[in-house]
Scaffold this active site. Sequence first.
Site, PDB file in Angstrom:
ATOM      1  N   LYS A   1      -0.383  -1.317  -3.118  1.00 14.31           N
ATOM      2  CA  LYS A   1       0.563  -0.309  -2.620  1.00 14.31           C
ATOM      3  C   LYS A   1       1.026   0.602  -3.757  1.00 14.31           C
ATOM      4  O   LYS A   1       1.197   1.814  -3.570  1.00 14.31           O
ATOM      5  CB  LYS A   1       1.764  -0.990  -1.974  1.00 14.31           C
TER       6      LYS A   1
ATOM      7  N   GLU B   1      -1.132   8.958  -3.975  1.00 14.91           N
ATOM      8  CA  GLU B   1      -0.285   9.854  -3.166  1.00 14.91           C
ATOM      9  C   GLU B   1       0.390  10.912  -4.033  1.00 14.91           C
ATOM     10  O   GLU B   1       0.412  12.096  -3.680  1.00 14.91           O
ATOM     11  CB  GLU B   1       0.764   9.009  -2.450  1.00 14.91           C
TER      12      GLU B   1
END
Length: 525
Positions: A213, A220
Site C-alpha cells: 500500500k 499515486e
Amino acid sequence: MVSGSIPSTAVMSRLDSQDVHDVQVGIIGSGSMGAGMTLLFAEHGATVGCYDTDKEAVKTLLRQSEEDKVVDESKVYGFTSLAGLIHAFPRQGQNQPRILVLSLPHGSPADGILDELKDLLDKGDVILDCGNEWWADTQKRQAKCERLGIHWIGSGVSGGYQAARHGPSMSPGGSEEAYAIVEPYLKQWAAKTPSGEPCVAYIGPGGSGHYVKMVHNGIEHAHLSILCEVRALLHGVLDLDNDTIAKMFEEWNEDGPLRGNFLVGIGFKGLRFKEGDGIKNEQGIVEEIEDKVTQDADRSEGTGTWSAREAMNRHVACPAIAAAHTLRIISADKFERLAVVHNLSTPQPQKKPVKDGKLDPELAKAFHQATYGAILGAFVQGLELITRTSTDEEWGVSLATCMKIWRAGCIIQSDAICDLLLPILEKFGPSQPLNLLESCPEIASELAKTYASLKKIVALGVETDAVIPAMSATLEWLKSVGGKNLPTNFQEMELDYFGHHNYDIVGKTEKGHHKGRYHTEFKST
C-alpha cells in the site's frame, strides 16, 4: 430518514448499549475512512460496532446509518469505550474470533489501542489495521500480538473515503492463519472488477501488505504530479481553457493507453466544477485552489515520504516518485515560497498560446503519449521497489497479485496499463522480476515508444520555464537506464582520486555491484 443535529431516540438506543451481544466486526476510529467502512460492512450484512472517544463523531455515524438508503441501521452500533465494544461481541464459547478493524492515523495511536485491547481480547482474536502504516511498526505489533496469542494483520486500504464506503482495494499482510479468518469478509467488502473478482488477496507475511500500500501511494504521488504538470503545460503555457483540457482527459480516459485511469477520470470531472466549498469561478474551481499540498509536510500522510526513503535505502531508482515528493514539499508553505521567489527572481512560466485555442493533432498526440509513458514509468519504478524489498525481507510478494488488486477501488487504477502488465507479470514467481526493463522486453518496448513524445513535451517545459519535475525525471530515467555509456566514469575517477574507491576497467567489468579492483595513486600521500 433522520436529518439535523439532534440525535433521534433510535440513535441514542444504539449508543453504548449494554444489551448488544451480536457484533461481528468492530471498527476503531469513526473518521471518514472508519465511517465509510462501517456503512460498507453493514450494507453487506455484518453487524458492526464502531468505537471512538469522540462521542459526537459516533452519533454522527449512527445518524448516517439511518440516512443511508442501503444500510440497515439496526446493524450499526456505536461505542465510546473499548470495553463496551468488546462486550458487544458474542459471549465466549461461541468459537468465533472477534474481528477488530483499525482506522487510525499512523504511529502511536495504534500502539495505544493495542495496549488497551491486550487485556480485553481472547486468544485467536484478529486485529486488522487498515490505516496507512510504516511496515516495520506493523511487524513489531505482529510480534507483540503473537506473544499474546492474537493476530495482527496490516492491510492497505486504497481508494480514499469514497471507496471505503463503496468498496476499496485491499492488501492484507500477516500470517496465513489470520488471513483465513478474515478472507470471507474481505472478499465481500472489497471493490469488484467488472467480472466480479474482488480486489483483495493475501499479499504475504509480516508488513508486506502495508508495504505494498505504501508503494501504491508512492506511485499515486508520481501520477498526481505528472497530471498536474501536464495540465499546467496545457493551461498555463498553451493557454487552453479547463473545459478543453477536461474534454482531452475524458477522451484519454475512454480509449487508448490511459483508458480507465482513475486519476485522469476524476481529473476531467473536477475541471468541470464551477462551484465548490467557498469557491465559484466560471473558469473552474481549480483556478481558486491554492497551489500547496501539505499532507507530507504536516506529517498527516507518511506513505510518500516512506516510499522515497525506501527507494534510496533499497537502491532502487524511483526518480518520478522522488521528484513528485519534492514538488509537494516545495509547494507546502506558500508564504515561504513567495519569499524565495522574490529573492531568486528566476523566470516564471511563459505563455505560448496555441492558435484558436486548439492543439495541433501531432502535439495533442505527443501529450497523450508522454503522459502515458510517465505514468507507466512510475508503475515500473514502484513495482521494482516491491520486488527488491520482497526479496530482502523474504516476503514472496507477487507483482501479478499487486496488479490484480489494483484493477478497481484504488487511486492508481489504470485499466489499459493493467491489461498490458498483468499477463506479463503472471509469468514470474514471487519476488520477481527485480528489473522489469531487463526481464520484460515488452514493457521496455512500450516505454521506448513514448520516448520521443516525452522528449518533445519536456523540451516545451524547459523552453517555457514550466514546472515539470516528474515528467523531466521520467525522461532522464529513461535516458539513464537506456544509456550504453553514462558520464559516471569521470565521477568514478574522482572518487578514486580523493577516496581510494577503486574502479573497473572498460572491457573487464564484473557483473553486479562489486567494488572495482583497480586504483591509481593520483597524488603521493
